[in-house]
Design a protein around this motif. Structure first.
Motif, PDB file in Angstrom:
ATOM      1  N   GLY A  76       0.811  -1.215   0.000  1.00 20.82           N
ATOM      2  CA  GLY A  76       0.000   0.000   0.000  1.00 20.82           C
ATOM      3  C   GLY A  76       0.842   1.262   0.000  1.00 20.82           C
ATOM      4  N   ARG A  89      -5.343   1.632  -1.476  1.00 24.23           N
ATOM      5  CA  ARG A  89      -6.398   1.434  -0.475  1.00 24.23           C
ATOM      6  C   ARG A  89      -6.771  -0.039  -0.335  1.00 24.23           C
ATOM      7  NH1 ARG A  89     -11.266   5.128  -1.414  1.00 24.23           N
ATOM      8  NH2 ARG A  89     -12.412   3.331  -2.111  1.00 24.23           N
ATOM      9  N   GLU A  90      -6.851  -0.748  -1.455  1.00 23.58           N
ATOM     10  CA  GLU A  90      -7.136  -2.184  -1.408  1.00 23.58           C
ATOM     11  C   GLU A  90      -6.045  -2.932  -0.644  1.00 23.58           C
ATOM     12  OE1 GLU A  90      -7.842  -3.822  -5.307  1.00 23.58           O
ATOM     13  OE2 GLU A  90      -9.240  -2.209  -5.796  1.00 23.58           O
ATOM     14  N   PHE A  92      -4.075  -1.704   1.731  1.00 27.68           N
ATOM     15  CA  PHE A  92      -4.199  -1.397   3.160  1.00 27.68           C
ATOM     16  C   PHE A  92      -5.348  -2.187   3.786  1.00 27.68           C
ATOM     17  CE2 PHE A  92      -2.092   2.812   2.097  1.00 27.68           C
ATOM     18  CZ  PHE A  92      -0.873   2.452   2.637  1.00 27.68           C
ATOM     19  N   LEU A  93      -6.460  -2.301   3.065  1.00 25.69           N
ATOM     20  CA  LEU A  93      -7.593  -3.075   3.583  1.00 25.69           C
ATOM     21  C   LEU A  93      -7.241  -4.556   3.706  1.00 25.69           C
ATOM     22  CD1 LEU A  93     -10.554  -1.322   1.719  1.00 25.69           C
ATOM     23  CD2 LEU A  93      -9.906  -1.106   4.131  1.00 25.69           C
ATOM     24  N   TYR A 110      -5.126   1.455   8.913  1.00 23.61           N
ATOM     25  CA  TYR A 110      -6.347   2.251   9.087  1.00 23.61           C
ATOM     26  C   TYR A 110      -6.047   3.734   8.867  1.00 23.61           C
ATOM     27  CZ  TYR A 110      -9.577  -1.298  10.970  1.00 23.61           C
ATOM     28  OH  TYR A 110     -10.431  -2.366  11.122  1.00 23.61           O
ATOM     29  N   THR A 113      -5.455   4.405   5.165  1.00 24.01           N
ATOM     30  CA  THR A 113      -6.724   4.283   4.440  1.00 24.01           C
ATOM     31  C   THR A 113      -7.580   5.522   4.664  1.00 24.01           C
ATOM     32  OG1 THR A 113      -6.682   1.880   4.656  1.00 24.01           O
ATOM     33  CG2 THR A 113      -8.804   2.868   4.140  1.00 24.01           C
ATOM     34  N   ASN A 129     -14.088   4.376   9.098  1.00 22.14           N
ATOM     35  CA  ASN A 129     -12.861   3.583   9.024  1.00 22.14           C
ATOM     36  C   ASN A 129     -11.983   3.855  10.244  1.00 22.14           C
ATOM     37  OD1 ASN A 129     -10.600   2.134   7.430  1.00 22.14           O
ATOM     38  ND2 ASN A 129      -9.713   4.124   7.879  1.00 22.14           N
TER      39      ASN A 129
END
Length: 194
Positions: A76, A89-90, A92-93, A110, A113, A129
């Motif tokens: 990320g 972002r994907e 990090f998620l 978090y 993101t 979030n």
């Protein structure tokens, strides 16, 4: 050799050794750690695109490895540098959702993101979030940073009372701890806007 030349020589040697470990030790249980170390070395040399390749290989070849949380987080960060925001972002998620891994890394995921969401004018999503991030951070050294991010998200979303509330709940941790100056700024701005 000058100190800088010696440093560059050491970096090249480390990179060469890590590349050999990754290619020749592909079946080893330590290969994931070698890929992580190599990606970190490349990232620190502003070679994020190369680092992305090793992190993606790690995540594709060992999707449930012990380094999944950290690999996704570092991916990320690299993708942010390359301005690939939705992919960052994907990643990090994925770091947040990975089983195991360091809690501090998940909290940092978090925070990153939330930052991306705020920059993309998705303030409400950034707040929800970060509320999860703050809940996860309670009692950890990362709590002040998570609280500052949540306070910032509230403030940027037009809710100065929410920002002030988050800071006041953690007043003792913020008054003399890390992030003191940022907390003072956010608190002053929240009171001004209120």
């Amino acid at each position: 050799a000058t100190p800088e030349e010696f440093h560059q020589c050491r970096l090249r040697t480390a990179e060469r050794m890590l590349r050999m470990a990754v290619t020749e030790g592909a079946g080893s249980r330590q290969t994931g750690h070698s890929r992580m170390a190599l990606a970190t070395l490349l990232y620190e040399q502003q070679r994020a695109a190369e680092a992305v390749q090793f992190l993606q290989v790690q995540m594709e070849s060992e999707p449930r490895s012990v380094v999944e949380t950290e690999a996704a987080f570092n991916l990320g960060k690299c993708l942010m540098v390359l301005n690939e925001r939705s992919e960052a972002r994907e990643a990090f998620l994925r770091s947040i959702d990975a089983a195991g891994g360091l809690v501090d890394v998940k909290i940092a995921a978090y925070i990153f993101t939330s930052r991306l969401l705020l920059e993309d004018d998705q303030g409400k999503l950034a707040i929800s979030n970060m509320m999860r991030g703050v809940a996860l951070s309670e009692g950890t050294p990362m709590e002040p940073y998570a609280a500052l991010q949540l306070g910032s998200a509230y403030l940027m979303n037009g809710n100065p009372q929410g920002a002030n509330s988050v800071l006041m709940e953690r007043r003792e941790e913020l008054i003399d701890g890390p992030g003191r100056e940022a907390a003072a700024f956010i608190s002053a701005l929240a009171r001004f806007r209120a």
